[in-house]
Design an enzyme around this catalytic site. Sequence first.
Site, PDB file in Angstrom:
ATOM      1  CG  ASN A  35      -1.826   1.133   1.358  1.00 31.93           C
ATOM      2  OD1 ASN A  35      -1.418   2.262   1.117  1.00 31.93           O
ATOM      3  ND2 ASN A  35      -3.053   0.894   1.756  1.00 31.93           N
TER       4      ASN A  35
ATOM      5  CG  HIS B 222       0.680   6.282   4.868  1.00 35.34           C
ATOM      6  ND1 HIS B 222      -0.217   7.287   5.154  1.00 35.34           N
ATOM      7  CD2 HIS B 222       0.080   5.123   5.245  1.00 35.34           C
ATOM      8  CE1 HIS B 222      -1.299   6.766   5.707  1.00 35.34           C
ATOM      9  NE2 HIS B 222      -1.144   5.458   5.767  1.00 35.34           N
TER      10      HIS B 222
ATOM     11  CG  HIS C   5      -8.200   4.175   1.144  1.00 33.32           C
ATOM     12  ND1 HIS C   5      -8.340   4.042   2.507  1.00 33.32           N
ATOM     13  CD2 HIS C   5      -9.419   4.569   0.683  1.00 33.32           C
ATOM     14  CE1 HIS C   5      -9.587   4.343   2.855  1.00 33.32           C
ATOM     15  NE2 HIS C   5     -10.253   4.673   1.769  1.00 33.32           N
TER      16      HIS C   5
ATOM     17  NE  ARG D 209      -9.341   8.513   4.577  1.00 34.31           N
ATOM     18  CZ  ARG D 209      -9.598   7.675   5.579  1.00 34.31           C
ATOM     19  NH1 ARG D 209      -8.855   6.610   5.770  1.00 34.31           N
ATOM     20  NH2 ARG D 209     -10.586   7.916   6.409  1.00 34.31           N
TER      21      ARG D 209
ATOM     22  NE  ARG E  31      -7.608  11.480   5.741  1.00 34.87           N
ATOM     23  CZ  ARG E  31      -8.159  10.956   6.847  1.00 34.87           C
ATOM     24  NH1 ARG E  31      -7.470  10.144   7.612  1.00 34.87           N
ATOM     25  NH2 ARG E  31      -9.404  11.255   7.179  1.00 34.87           N
TER      26      ARG E  31
ATOM     27  CD  GLU F  67      -7.396  -0.107   1.276  1.00 34.71           C
ATOM     28  OE1 GLU F  67      -7.728   0.847   2.003  1.00 34.71           O
ATOM     29  OE2 GLU F  67      -6.443  -0.836   1.511  1.00 34.71           O
TER      30      GLU F  67
ATOM     31  CB  THR G  27      -9.468   1.820   7.429  1.00 34.52           C
ATOM     32  OG1 THR G  27      -9.055   2.543   6.280  1.00 34.52           O
ATOM     33  CG2 THR G  27     -10.816   1.201   7.166  1.00 34.52           C
TER      34      THR G  27
ATOM     35  CD  GLU H 278      -7.208  -6.357   3.216  1.00 34.39           C
ATOM     36  OE1 GLU H 278      -7.332  -6.328   1.975  1.00 34.39           O
ATOM     37  OE2 GLU H 278      -6.441  -5.618   3.847  1.00 34.39           O
TER      38      GLU H 278
ATOM     39  CG  HIS I 241      -5.409  -1.505   9.324  1.00 32.72           C
ATOM     40  ND1 HIS I 241      -4.976  -0.867  10.452  1.00 32.72           N
ATOM     41  CD2 HIS I 241      -5.938  -0.535   8.534  1.00 32.72           C
ATOM     42  CE1 HIS I 241      -5.256   0.422  10.368  1.00 32.72           C
ATOM     43  NE2 HIS I 241      -5.820   0.652   9.203  1.00 32.72           N
TER      44      HIS I 241
END
Length: 253
Positions: free
Chosen positions: A9, A12, A45, A47, A51, A72, A103, A153, A196
């Site tokens: 992922n 970030h 993801h 969002r 963000r 996502e 999340t 998941e 996660h």
Amino acid sequence: MNTLRLGVNIDHVATVRNARGSAYPDPVRAALMAAEAGADGITAHLREDRRHISDRDIDRLMEKLTLPLNFEMAATDEMQQIALRHKPHAVCIVPEKREERTTEGGLEVAREENKLAHFIAPLREAGCRVSIFIAADQRQIDAAHRIGAQVIELHTGAYCDFHYEGKFDERDAELDRMKEMATYAHGLGLEVHAGHGLTYDTVKPVAALPEIVELNIGHFLIGEAIFLGLNDAISEMRRLMNEARAPSEPSAL
Ligand code: PXP
């Protein structure tokens, strides 16, 4: 035992970029490097509040990635339209609240069954593999199965939090729940993923669960890349996953 895929992922990388409103670091470059380092897929993801990942990042990922993209998204009309436009390999439906930092829990599928069944139907028809992000809870697994999701998941956040809070009994109980629910979901014919909060300290017991075929890991890997570089950070995660998955050595006796 079946192989375990690693989905990296890259959200970030975009968080760091957006902290300065600059064009760098580029999450697409990170995705291409992750592919080189042995990732099996890339997760991003988008969002509602944008963000981290932006619409343009998704356009560029679709254009440049050779690995499957796991998109996502929250169950909103806007995200459904974006997914239907791009038709990524996979979509993962997650709960989203603006005020949360990440999340925080799994999706409440059982209470929203009808709405979610209608929501995912066109995504499935478009050829996307539909995954639902849920807690290790039989009610939610049954509901995910009934609405026609191909994948669940399992949310590993609570298990990881308990580990770092030193609550080892709770951690082990959560792991037992995930183990039982992975077996249950697999028995229903669902493909089982997990993710996660996973780190080098917490990944192995999850990776050892034989029904799990994919782990999605982001925040820790991007953080660790500061110290090791992205390639080495991913390679080490892969090594630990393989080690957890390897058949145990025959005893010396
Ligand atoms: N899986 C899902 C469904 C997620 O929402 C996230 C976080 O975006 C992850 C995996 C990866 O979590 P982390 O960034 O904590 O490794």
